[in-house]
Design a protein around this motif. Structure first.
Motif, PDB file in Angstrom:
ATOM      1  N   PHE A 150      13.858  -6.922  40.776  1.00 20.94           N
ATOM      2  CA  PHE A 150      14.522  -8.188  40.484  1.00 20.94           C
ATOM      3  C   PHE A 150      15.409  -8.651  41.633  1.00 20.94           C
ATOM      4  O   PHE A 150      15.343  -9.798  42.051  1.00 20.94           O
ATOM      5  N   GLN A 151      16.237  -7.778  42.149  1.00 20.65           N
ATOM      6  CA  GLN A 151      17.175  -8.147  43.210  1.00 20.65           C
ATOM      7  C   GLN A 151      16.436  -8.618  44.463  1.00 20.65           C
ATOM      8  O   GLN A 151      16.744  -9.655  45.020  1.00 20.65           O
ATOM      9  N   ASP A 152      15.453  -7.831  44.913  1.00 15.57           N
ATOM     10  CA  ASP A 152      14.679  -8.219  46.095  1.00 15.57           C
ATOM     11  C   ASP A 152      13.931  -9.525  45.857  1.00 15.57           C
ATOM     12  O   ASP A 152      13.842 -10.371  46.743  1.00 15.57           O
ATOM     13  N   ALA A 153      13.356  -9.681  44.662  1.00 15.37           N
ATOM     14  CA  ALA A 153      12.560 -10.869  44.354  1.00 15.37           C
ATOM     15  C   ALA A 153      13.420 -12.129  44.361  1.00 15.37           C
ATOM     16  O   ALA A 153      13.003 -13.172  44.874  1.00 15.37           O
ATOM     17  N   GLN A 182      16.165 -12.680  46.077  1.00 22.17           N
ATOM     18  CA  GLN A 182      16.482 -13.002  47.469  1.00 22.17           C
ATOM     19  C   GLN A 182      15.252 -13.546  48.204  1.00 22.17           C
ATOM     20  O   GLN A 182      15.359 -14.494  48.985  1.00 22.17           O
ATOM     21  N   LEU A 183      14.078 -12.969  47.945  1.00 22.85           N
ATOM     22  CA  LEU A 183      12.856 -13.410  48.610  1.00 22.85           C
ATOM     23  C   LEU A 183      12.514 -14.852  48.266  1.00 22.85           C
ATOM     24  O   LEU A 183      12.247 -15.656  49.166  1.00 22.85           O
ATOM     25  N   ILE A 184      12.506 -15.201  46.994  1.00 23.96           N
ATOM     26  CA  ILE A 184      12.091 -16.558  46.630  1.00 23.96           C
ATOM     27  C   ILE A 184      13.099 -17.583  47.142  1.00 23.96           C
ATOM     28  O   ILE A 184      12.718 -18.685  47.532  1.00 23.96           O
ATOM     29  N   ARG A 185      14.353 -17.229  47.205  1.00 22.63           N
ATOM     30  CA  ARG A 185      15.344 -18.157  47.771  1.00 22.63           C
ATOM     31  C   ARG A 185      15.083 -18.362  49.268  1.00 22.63           C
ATOM     32  O   ARG A 185      15.207 -19.473  49.781  1.00 22.63           O
ATOM     33  N   ALA A 186      14.682 -17.303  49.964  1.00 22.32           N
ATOM     34  CA  ALA A 186      14.344 -17.428  51.392  1.00 22.32           C
ATOM     35  C   ALA A 186      13.083 -18.274  51.584  1.00 22.32           C
ATOM     36  O   ALA A 186      13.022 -19.109  52.498  1.00 22.32           O
ATOM     37  N   ILE A 187      12.093 -18.091  50.719  1.00 20.82           N
ATOM     38  CA  ILE A 187      10.860 -18.893  50.784  1.00 20.82           C
ATOM     39  C   ILE A 187      11.204 -20.365  50.557  1.00 20.82           C
ATOM     40  O   ILE A 187      10.797 -21.240  51.320  1.00 20.82           O
ATOM     41  N   ARG A 188      11.944 -20.649  49.504  1.00 17.94           N
ATOM     42  CA  ARG A 188      12.257 -22.041  49.147  1.00 17.94           C
ATOM     43  C   ARG A 188      13.205 -22.705  50.145  1.00 17.94           C
ATOM     44  O   ARG A 188      13.261 -23.926  50.215  1.00 17.94           O
ATOM     45  N   LEU A 194      14.479 -15.710  37.607  1.00 16.05           N
ATOM     46  CA  LEU A 194      13.534 -15.807  38.726  1.00 16.05           C
ATOM     47  C   LEU A 194      12.837 -17.165  38.752  1.00 16.05           C
ATOM     48  O   LEU A 194      12.568 -17.707  39.823  1.00 16.05           O
ATOM     49  N   ARG A 195      12.592 -17.749  37.596  1.00 18.09           N
ATOM     50  CA  ARG A 195      12.046 -19.115  37.562  1.00 18.09           C
ATOM     51  C   ARG A 195      13.083 -20.104  38.097  1.00 18.09           C
ATOM     52  O   ARG A 195      12.738 -21.014  38.846  1.00 18.09           O
TER      53      ARG A 195
END
Length: 190
Positions: free
Chosen positions: A80-83, A85-91, A122-123
């Motif tokens: 959850f934590q990595d995900a 941070q990842l989606i925020r970096a993608i967006r 996450l959504r």
């Protein structure tokens, strides 16, 4: 390599190009291989980045490969934590802001209440879908929803010339109607 502005406007047709990846904290590989084989069996192309991929590498790979879909899979229960941070970096990257991105697997170590909270958060952070198996719905419930998501994404794309949509049978008379109409118009115009 295409410039980022070209990526945003390139025509999409044919099979989906999908990047599959694990998260920095997750060393599991079997889930990534399974997802890759599933997506390939559905007729799409896969680039599997593997396990323990640093966030920056995932973001850069999405820019480089210009996929139609990013699939993140995790099974260690701490994704959850990595995900997030990842989606925020993608967006945060304008050229990736519209990239469909999904995550699935075991995102936490607690029960159903935590699952629902992770899904919602996450959504909100930017994932288009979160797939988690619910013990009450059966072990494969998340897998079926994932396959349906891919089918919808594929169907929403503009059909390529000569490509029969997935929900139609080749040779269906509906496939011939536009060709007959075009041929009729050519005869009238000429």
């Amino acid at each position: 390599m295409m410039q980022t502005a070209e990526w945003a406007s390139r025509e999409r047709s044919g099979p989906l190009d999908v990047v599959v990846t694990g998260l920095p904290s997750d060393a599991h590989t079997w889930n990534l291989v399974f997802i890759q084989l599933l997506i390939e069996d559905l007729g799409h192309h896969v680039i599997n980045l593997g396990p323990c991929v640093p966030q920056d590498e995932i973001v850069e790979s999405c820019g480089k490969y210009q996929p139609d879909l990013l699939v993140v899979s995790t099974v260690n229960g701490h994704g959850f934590q990595d995900a997030d941070q990842l989606i925020r970096a993608i967006r945060s990257r304008w050229e990736l802001a519209g990239l469909p991105a999904v995550i699935g697997g075991k995102l936490g170590v607690l029960g159903a209440e935590q699952r629902a909270g992770h899904d919602r958060r996450l959504r909100e952070a930017g994932f288009d879908a979160v797939f988690q198996d619910d013990p009450e719905d059966g072990q494969d419930a998340g897998l079926g929803a994932f396959e349906a998501f891919i089918a919808r994404l594929d169907a929403e794309r503009a059909p390529a010339a000569g490509r029969v949509p997935a929900d139609r049978v080749p040779g269906d008379p509906a496939d011939l109607a536009p060709v007959a109409s075009a041929a009729s118009l050519e005869g009238v115009a000429g």
